[in-house]
Design a protein around this motif. Sequence first.
Motif, mmCIF file in Angstrom:
data_model
loop_
_atom_site.group_PDB
_atom_site.id
_atom_site.type_symbol
_atom_site.label_atom_id
_atom_site.label_comp_id
_atom_site.label_asym_id
_atom_site.label_seq_id
_atom_site.Cartn_x
_atom_site.Cartn_y
_atom_site.Cartn_z
ATOM 1 N N LEU A 60 28.514 -27.223 -62.115
ATOM 2 C CA LEU A 60 29.523 -28.254 -61.879
ATOM 3 C C LEU A 60 29.886 -28.343 -60.397
ATOM 4 O O LEU A 60 29.909 -29.421 -59.808
ATOM 5 N N ARG A 61 30.134 -27.199 -59.785
ATOM 6 C CA ARG A 61 30.534 -27.196 -58.375
ATOM 7 C C ARG A 61 29.393 -27.615 -57.449
ATOM 8 O O ARG A 61 29.615 -28.305 -56.456
ATOM 9 N N LEU A 62 28.168 -27.193 -57.771
ATOM 10 C CA LEU A 62 27.034 -27.607 -56.943
ATOM 11 C C LEU A 62 26.845 -29.119 -57.006
ATOM 12 O O LEU A 62 26.582 -29.763 -55.985
ATOM 13 N N GLU A 63 26.976 -29.676 -58.191
ATOM 14 C CA GLU A 63 26.841 -31.130 -58.332
ATOM 15 C C GLU A 63 27.906 -31.854 -57.511
ATOM 16 O O GLU A 63 27.606 -32.817 -56.800
ATOM 17 N N ARG A 64 29.144 -31.362 -57.576
ATOM 18 C CA ARG A 64 30.229 -31.991 -56.810
ATOM 19 C C ARG A 64 29.995 -31.852 -55.311
ATOM 20 O O ARG A 64 30.265 -32.781 -54.548
ATOM 21 N N ALA A 65 29.479 -30.704 -54.880
ATOM 22 C CA ALA A 65 29.224 -30.501 -53.454
ATOM 23 C C ALA A 65 28.083 -31.398 -52.967
ATOM 24 O O ALA A 65 28.168 -31.995 -51.890
ATOM 25 N N LEU A 66 27.036 -31.476 -53.754
ATOM 26 C CA LEU A 66 25.851 -32.241 -53.329
ATOM 27 C C LEU A 66 26.067 -33.748 -53.379
ATOM 28 O O LEU A 66 25.350 -34.499 -52.716
ATOM 29 N N VAL A 103 36.105 -28.106 -54.261
ATOM 30 C CA VAL A 103 34.926 -27.351 -54.706
ATOM 31 C C VAL A 103 35.019 -25.895 -54.263
ATOM 32 O O VAL A 103 34.607 -24.990 -54.988
ATOM 33 N N VAL A 104 35.587 -25.657 -53.077
ATOM 34 C CA VAL A 104 35.624 -24.302 -52.512
ATOM 35 C C VAL A 104 37.035 -23.764 -52.291
ATOM 36 O O VAL A 104 37.206 -22.668 -51.766
#
Length: 165
Positions: free
Chosen positions: A29-35, A46-47
Amino acid sequence: MNEADRDRAVELVQQAYAEGRLGATELELRLERALTATCVDDLRPVVADLPDETVRLWSVGGRLTRTGHWQVPRRLRVESEYGRVRLDLSRAHIPHRRVDIELRLTYGHATIIVPPGAGANTDGVHAAWGRVTCKIPARSRLGHLDVHITGNLPYGSLTVRASRM
């Protein structure tokens, strides 16, 4: 927003997963939001709850020296306007397999000494009128320390070498 902001967020999320602070679903979920973020404000949530252990060393005209048995943080930011920097990692306590060092040297010189078997990647260092000399491979031997060096040296220079131990 620049790519470095996005890369930094992705790295923090991946590090949190590797340390067991995030599960696989939360990682995805967080990787998708970051990318897919389009601005820095999209990256903040995200972080926001992830620790960032960047240590800052700063000097205007003196020397910054770390040698012997010192604790090396995961991320180190070194800023020096006119001084000299010497970071000797060869006998330091380094609990990480990778260390990121960001250099901001207006004038002056930095020397980074790494332990035998370590690698140092200096591709992210921009030296306008200075120079970057790296006397070791960009990748470490299996199981050894990787040092990633980035930064800006308008009139400064950098030398990275292995320990003479």
